[in-house]
Design a protein around this motif. Structure first.
Motif, PDB file in Angstrom:
ATOM      1  N   MET A 155       0.819  -1.212   0.000  1.00 19.90           N
ATOM      2  CA  MET A 155       0.000   0.000   0.000  1.00 19.90           C
ATOM      3  C   MET A 155       0.853   1.263   0.000  1.00 19.90           C
ATOM      4  N   ILE A 156       1.936   1.282   0.760  1.00 25.05           N
ATOM      5  CA  ILE A 156       2.773   2.480   0.817  1.00 25.05           C
ATOM      6  C   ILE A 156       3.462   2.721  -0.525  1.00 25.05           C
ATOM      7  N   LYS A 157       3.823   1.639  -1.240  1.00 24.38           N
ATOM      8  CA  LYS A 157       4.386   1.802  -2.588  1.00 24.38           C
ATOM      9  C   LYS A 157       3.342   2.388  -3.533  1.00 24.38           C
ATOM     10  N   ASN A 158       2.117   1.906  -3.435  1.00 22.72           N
ATOM     11  CA  ASN A 158       1.029   2.407  -4.267  1.00 22.72           C
ATOM     12  C   ASN A 158       0.730   3.877  -3.950  1.00 22.72           C
ATOM     13  N   ILE A 159       0.755   4.224  -2.677  1.00 21.08           N
ATOM     14  CA  ILE A 159       0.472   5.600  -2.274  1.00 21.08           C
ATOM     15  C   ILE A 159       1.564   6.539  -2.757  1.00 21.08           C
ATOM     16  N   THR A 160       2.838   6.145  -2.624  1.00 23.54           N
ATOM     17  CA  THR A 160       3.920   7.014  -3.086  1.00 23.54           C
ATOM     18  C   THR A 160       3.925   7.121  -4.610  1.00 23.54           C
ATOM     19  N   LYS A 161       3.476   6.081  -5.290  1.00 24.23           N
ATOM     20  CA  LYS A 161       3.385   6.145  -6.749  1.00 24.23           C
ATOM     21  C   LYS A 161       2.317   7.144  -7.183  1.00 24.23           C
ATOM     22  N   ASN A 162       1.225   7.228  -6.427  1.00 25.08           N
ATOM     23  CA  ASN A 162       0.120   8.140  -6.747  1.00 25.08           C
ATOM     24  C   ASN A 162       0.182   9.431  -5.939  1.00 25.08           C
ATOM     25  N   GLU A 163       1.369   9.817  -5.527  1.00 23.69           N
ATOM     26  CA  GLU A 163       1.552  10.997  -4.683  1.00 23.69           C
ATOM     27  C   GLU A 163       1.072  12.285  -5.363  1.00 23.69           C
ATOM     28  N   LYS A 164       1.310  12.409  -6.645  1.00 23.27           N
ATOM     29  CA  LYS A 164       0.898  13.628  -7.353  1.00 23.27           C
ATOM     30  C   LYS A 164      -0.618  13.759  -7.417  1.00 23.27           C
ATOM     31  N   GLN A 165      -1.295  12.644  -7.629  1.00 25.53           N
ATOM     32  CA  GLN A 165      -2.753  12.668  -7.666  1.00 25.53           C
ATOM     33  C   GLN A 165      -3.320  13.003  -6.282  1.00 25.53           C
ATOM     34  N   ILE A 166      -2.724  12.466  -5.231  1.00 23.20           N
ATOM     35  CA  ILE A 166      -3.173  12.753  -3.868  1.00 23.20           C
ATOM     36  C   ILE A 166      -2.934  14.223  -3.541  1.00 23.20           C
ATOM     37  N   ARG A 167      -1.785  14.749  -3.968  1.00 23.37           N
ATOM     38  CA  ARG A 167      -1.484  16.167  -3.726  1.00 23.37           C
ATOM     39  C   ARG A 167      -2.456  17.071  -4.473  1.00 23.37           C
ATOM     40  N   TYR A 168      -2.820  16.688  -5.698  1.00 20.67           N
ATOM     41  CA  TYR A 168      -3.782  17.471  -6.467  1.00 20.67           C
ATOM     42  C   TYR A 168      -5.148  17.478  -5.773  1.00 20.67           C
ATOM     43  N   GLU A 169      -5.584  16.310  -5.326  1.00 20.61           N
ATOM     44  CA  GLU A 169      -6.877  16.232  -4.645  1.00 20.61           C
ATOM     45  C   GLU A 169      -6.852  17.001  -3.329  1.00 20.61           C
ATOM     46  N   LEU A 170      -5.728  16.938  -2.625  1.00 19.12           N
ATOM     47  CA  LEU A 170      -5.581  17.713  -1.398  1.00 19.12           C
ATOM     48  C   LEU A 170      -5.635  19.203  -1.705  1.00 19.12           C
ATOM     49  N   GLY A 171      -5.015  19.596  -2.814  1.00 19.39           N
ATOM     50  CA  GLY A 171      -5.030  21.002  -3.216  1.00 19.39           C
ATOM     51  C   GLY A 171      -6.422  21.510  -3.541  1.00 19.39           C
ATOM     52  N   THR A 172      -7.248  20.673  -4.159  1.00 22.03           N
ATOM     53  CA  THR A 172      -8.614  21.104  -4.451  1.00 22.03           C
ATOM     54  C   THR A 172      -9.445  21.240  -3.184  1.00 22.03           C
ATOM     55  N   ARG A 173      -9.087  20.503  -2.141  1.00 26.48           N
ATOM     56  CA  ARG A 173      -9.838  20.575  -0.881  1.00 26.48           C
ATOM     57  C   ARG A 173      -9.425  21.756  -0.015  1.00 26.48           C
TER      58      ARG A 173
END
Length: 111
Positions: A62-80
């Protein structure tokens, strides 16, 4: 020692990241990701999030998957949080294994 502003922003980011992970892991049945602690750098540019993943056998995957999708998570965090923060911090994720450590100590003390 963190200042008051850093603590407020860390709490905001922890709340929003936990909502994001809750929505993303809803499709993965049997996996739960919770944000246990968030630290932010003094210049508010780097956010370090500690994640507790259940079951712990899937934590590395899971942590590998999360770090791979870090940019998408940051974008979603930015919209919030776009109205609360001017600059969205760079995200770093680590596994919080303190619960496993406590469980191990309890197991050793019972012997």
């Amino acid at each position: 020692m963190q200042e008051t502003r850093q603590n407020k922003i860390a709490r905001l980011l922890q709340k929003e990241l936990s909502v994001i992970f809750q929505e993303q892991t809803r499709s993965l049945h049997g996996v739960m990701v919770s944000v246990t602690r968030v630290r932010i750098s003094p210049d508010l540019s780097i956010c370090t999030a500690y994640l507790s993943i259940f079951p712990s056998e899937k934590s590395e995957e899971m942590i590998k998957n999360i770090t791979k999708n870090e940019k998408q998570i940051r974008y979603e965090l930015g919209t919030r949080v776009r109205y609360q923060l001017r600059i969205i911090p760079k995200l770093r994720f680590f596994i919080d294994d303190s619960l496993d450590y406590i469980e191990r100590i309890d197991e050793l003390l019972k012997r």
